[in-house]
Design a protein around this motif. Structure first.
Motif, PDB file in Angstrom:
ATOM      1  N   PRO A 154       0.829  -1.211   0.000  1.00 58.83           N
ATOM      2  CA  PRO A 154       0.000   0.000   0.000  1.00 58.83           C
ATOM      3  C   PRO A 154       0.863   1.262   0.000  1.00 58.83           C
ATOM      4  N   MET A 155       0.464   2.268  -0.760  1.00 58.85           N
ATOM      5  CA  MET A 155       1.182   3.552  -0.763  1.00 58.85           C
ATOM      6  C   MET A 155       0.498   4.458   0.252  1.00 58.85           C
ATOM      7  N   LEU A 156       1.107   4.627   1.396  1.00 66.23           N
ATOM      8  CA  LEU A 156       0.511   5.376   2.493  1.00 66.23           C
ATOM      9  C   LEU A 156       1.098   6.773   2.635  1.00 66.23           C
ATOM     10  N   HIS A 157       2.124   7.079   1.850  1.00 68.07           N
ATOM     11  CA  HIS A 157       2.666   8.439   1.833  1.00 68.07           C
ATOM     12  C   HIS A 157       3.158   8.741   0.424  1.00 68.07           C
ATOM     13  N   ALA A 158       3.462   9.998   0.174  1.00 65.89           N
ATOM     14  CA  ALA A 158       3.832  10.434  -1.181  1.00 65.89           C
ATOM     15  C   ALA A 158       5.244  10.991  -1.249  1.00 65.89           C
ATOM     16  N   TYR A 159       6.065  10.700  -0.257  1.00 65.98           N
ATOM     17  CA  TYR A 159       7.398  11.316  -0.193  1.00 65.98           C
ATOM     18  C   TYR A 159       8.413  10.453  -0.940  1.00 65.98           C
ATOM     19  N   TRP A 160       8.377  10.547  -2.269  1.00 68.35           N
ATOM     20  CA  TRP A 160       9.221   9.733  -3.134  1.00 68.35           C
ATOM     21  C   TRP A 160      10.174  10.570  -3.976  1.00 68.35           C
ATOM     22  N   GLY A 161      10.140  11.886  -3.831  1.00 64.22           N
ATOM     23  CA  GLY A 161      10.937  12.766  -4.682  1.00 64.22           C
ATOM     24  C   GLY A 161      12.357  12.973  -4.195  1.00 64.22           C
ATOM     25  N   PRO A 162      13.053  13.946  -4.782  1.00 67.48           N
ATOM     26  CA  PRO A 162      14.450  14.217  -4.396  1.00 67.48           C
ATOM     27  C   PRO A 162      14.562  14.710  -2.959  1.00 67.48           C
ATOM     28  N   GLN A 163      15.699  14.419  -2.336  1.00 70.95           N
ATOM     29  CA  GLN A 163      16.012  14.981  -1.024  1.00 70.95           C
ATOM     30  C   GLN A 163      17.429  15.546  -1.056  1.00 70.95           C
ATOM     31  N   PHE A 164      17.763  16.376  -0.067  1.00 70.33           N
ATOM     32  CA  PHE A 164      19.023  17.111  -0.094  1.00 70.33           C
ATOM     33  C   PHE A 164      19.673  17.077   1.283  1.00 70.33           C
ATOM     34  N   SER A 165      20.991  17.008   1.280  1.00 69.11           N
ATOM     35  CA  SER A 165      21.750  16.868   2.517  1.00 69.11           C
ATOM     36  C   SER A 165      22.012  18.225   3.163  1.00 69.11           C
ATOM     37  N   ARG A 166      22.533  18.190   4.391  1.00 64.71           N
ATOM     38  CA  ARG A 166      22.947  19.429   5.060  1.00 64.71           C
ATOM     39  C   ARG A 166      24.008  20.138   4.232  1.00 64.71           C
ATOM     40  N   ALA A 167      24.914  19.372   3.621  1.00 61.82           N
ATOM     41  CA  ALA A 167      25.960  19.995   2.797  1.00 61.82           C
ATOM     42  C   ALA A 167      25.348  20.733   1.606  1.00 61.82           C
ATOM     43  N   ASP A 168      24.309  20.170   1.001  1.00 61.15           N
ATOM     44  CA  ASP A 168      23.621  20.840  -0.114  1.00 61.15           C
ATOM     45  C   ASP A 168      23.039  22.177   0.351  1.00 61.15           C
ATOM     46  N   ILE A 169      22.409  22.150   1.530  1.00 64.31           N
ATOM     47  CA  ILE A 169      21.779  23.363   2.062  1.00 64.31           C
ATOM     48  C   ILE A 169      22.839  24.396   2.418  1.00 64.31           C
ATOM     49  N   THR A 305      -4.671  14.474   6.271  1.00 61.99           N
ATOM     50  CA  THR A 305      -4.443  13.851   7.574  1.00 61.99           C
ATOM     51  C   THR A 305      -2.965  13.494   7.691  1.00 61.99           C
ATOM     52  N   VAL A 306      -2.364  13.853   8.833  1.00 67.65           N
ATOM     53  CA  VAL A 306      -0.921  13.676   9.039  1.00 67.65           C
ATOM     54  C   VAL A 306      -0.707  12.662  10.154  1.00 67.65           C
ATOM     55  N   SER A 307      -0.078  11.548   9.822  1.00 65.92           N
ATOM     56  CA  SER A 307       0.221  10.518  10.818  1.00 65.92           C
ATOM     57  C   SER A 307       1.697  10.559  11.183  1.00 65.92           C
ATOM     58  N   VAL A 308       2.004  10.096  12.377  1.00 61.59           N
ATOM     59  CA  VAL A 308       3.395  10.110  12.842  1.00 61.59           C
ATOM     60  C   VAL A 308       4.246   9.149  12.025  1.00 61.59           C
ATOM     61  N   ASP A 309       3.655   8.083  11.500  1.00 62.33           N
ATOM     62  CA  ASP A 309       4.416   7.114  10.704  1.00 62.33           C
ATOM     63  C   ASP A 309       4.781   7.687   9.333  1.00 62.33           C
ATOM     64  N   ALA A 310       3.845   8.398   8.694  1.00 64.75           N
ATOM     65  CA  ALA A 310       4.086   8.893   7.340  1.00 64.75           C
ATOM     66  C   ALA A 310       5.048  10.071   7.326  1.00 64.75           C
ATOM     67  N   ASN A 311       4.922  10.985   8.289  1.00 67.86           N
ATOM     68  CA  ASN A 311       5.766  12.186   8.294  1.00 67.86           C
ATOM     69  C   ASN A 311       5.998  12.621   9.734  1.00 67.86           C
ATOM     70  N   PRO A 312       6.964  11.999  10.420  1.00 71.17           N
ATOM     71  CA  PRO A 312       7.153  12.264  11.853  1.00 71.17           C
ATOM     72  C   PRO A 312       7.500  13.714  12.176  1.00 71.17           C
ATOM     73  N   ARG A 313       8.301  14.383  11.329  1.00 72.68           N
ATOM     74  CA  ARG A 313       8.678  15.765  11.662  1.00 72.68           C
ATOM     75  C   ARG A 313       7.500  16.720  11.488  1.00 72.68           C
ATOM     76  N   TYR A 314       6.739  16.561  10.422  1.00 72.99           N
ATOM     77  CA  TYR A 314       5.563  17.409  10.205  1.00 72.99           C
ATOM     78  C   TYR A 314       4.544  17.165  11.315  1.00 72.99           C
ATOM     79  N   HIS A 315       4.384  15.898  11.708  1.00 68.52           N
ATOM     80  CA  HIS A 315       3.486  15.552  12.807  1.00 68.52           C
ATOM     81  C   HIS A 315       3.957  16.216  14.094  1.00 68.52           C
ATOM     82  N   ALA A 316       5.267  16.236  14.323  1.00 66.35           N
ATOM     83  CA  ALA A 316       5.806  16.867  15.535  1.00 66.35           C
ATOM     84  C   ALA A 316       5.565  18.372  15.529  1.00 66.35           C
ATOM     85  N   LEU A 317       5.716  19.009  14.369  1.00 66.84           N
ATOM     86  CA  LEU A 317       5.467  20.451  14.266  1.00 66.84           C
ATOM     87  C   LEU A 317       4.004  20.769  14.587  1.00 66.84           C
TER      88      LEU A 317
END
Length: 370
Positions: A154-169, A305-317
């Protein structure tokens, strides 16, 4: 306009419908498809007969008046009539109470949200990229199940795109140092996630506009908390603030709430998973006054709807915002001005600097204007 539209679309038995083709050019004439300023375009699909029925076509520069509002509402009602006609036929044919939707019409979140409220379905799943781009996942699922004999998970989240490191930032911040200094911005790294979320939530509660750039980019047309601009849903003027500072959107276009999954039932009349912001639910009448910035004129909201499993940091915010304010949601709109949603740290910084955004959170980096 609904009576007039019934001359355009005719219901047929067995879940079908037909268009009266005298109102459309595409069955008889070649239609021009083109690109203009990086946007796809198409020549006029309707005939003069449709203008004779519904009135003159509105040009992009024309104001939106009551006639346009009425026509838009009537088109939506007409769409829902055919949508539920098809849905009822599918249910009668299959007897299945769970429905998956895909295709461009599956992005009609208003109709989607009524499927479980009106019946006959108890569960509805609309994947994250339900428009044409979603054909990719359909093809992959077909190959996995029919050729490789592997059941897709099952696809329960959509976070499949590019990500960037601290060095990139860090590299992008260094390249934009002069611009950040000219804008009077402070730059601070906060490795403690709790401290980062507390500060971000406080900024939102203070009425600031926060760019939230985290992890992998979302797949599909909706910003879901990794490439989002966030605001306070309690402020009736938040929509105006966002349009003034960043968006410049039409007045009728609403903003959406990202709500903690465990609190959905307290605020909405349906209690279901909507991880991809593809359904509109009725907000409980006693709660609407608390969240005017995300409440539509008809008392609904297009929630994520934001679950802790799908996006823990957004859920924490959002959990921290809930702790500070008593409201378990934030206003969420896509991280962009009038261009495609930002993907890279460079694009996020460019958008932040050319707009009046107050705060930018790039991973663990907290950037704030003076």
């Amino acid at each position: 306009h609904l009576k007039l539209l019934q001359d355009v679309v005719h219901t047929r038995e067995g879940g079908g419908f037909e268009l009266d083709l005298k109102y459309f050019r595409h069955p008889r004439e070649p239609i021009d498809f083109h690109w203009q300023d990086c946007e796809p375009g198409v020549s006029t699909l309707y005939t003069e007969a449709l203008c004779g029925l519904l009135g003159p076509a509105r040009r992009p520069e024309d104001p939106v008046d009551a006639r346009h509002h009425d026509l838009a509402a009537s088109v939506q009602v007409m769409y829902e009539e055919q949508f539920f006609h098809i849905a009822r036929a599918v249910h009668q044919r299959t007897g299945v109470d769970a429905l998956c939707l895909a295709g461009g019409c599956a992005m009609n979140s208003v109709a989607n949200g009524k499927l479980t409220a009106r019946g006959p379905f108890k569960q509805v799943y609309v994947q994250a990229a339900a428009g044409d781009a979603g054909g990719a996942i359909g093809a992959a699922a077909y190959v996995a199940s029919h050729l490789l004999r592997r059941r897709p998970k099952p696809m329960l989240h959509a976070y499949w795109g590019p990500q960037f490191s601290r060095a990139d930032i860090e590299r992008e911040l260094a390249q934009q140092r002069a611009a950040l200094e000219a804008a009077g911005c402070s730059v601070e790294w906060l490795a403690d996630e709790a401290a980062l979320c507390k500060r971000g939530a406080q900024a939102i509660a203070d009425g600031k506009v926060v760019g939230w750039f985290q992890g992998r980019m979302e797949w599909g047309p909706r910003a879901l908390g990794n490439r989002s601009i966030l605001g306070d849903p309690r402020r009736a003027d938040m929509k105006d603030i966002l349009n003034l500072k960043i968006k410049r959107r039409e007045s009728f276009r609403p903003f959406a709430p990202s709500v903690l999954r465990e609190h959905v039932a307290e605020w909405f009349e349906q209690d279901l998973d909507v991880p991809f912001m593809t359904q509109v639910f009725v907000i409980r009448p006693d709660q609407r006054a608390q969240i005017p910035a995300v409440t539509h004129v008809d008392g609904t909201g297009r929630l994520q709807t934001v679950s802790v499993d799908a996006n823990p940091r957004y859920h924490a915010l959002i959990s921290e915002f809930h702790r500070q304010t008593g409201v378990p949601m934030v206003l969420n709109t896509s991280f962009n001005e009038n261009e495609p949603v930002v993907c890279t740290p460079s694009e996020a910084l460019d958008c932040f600097l050319r707009t009046k955004m107050d705060v930018l959170v790039l991973g663990d980096c907290y950037v704030e204007r003076a």
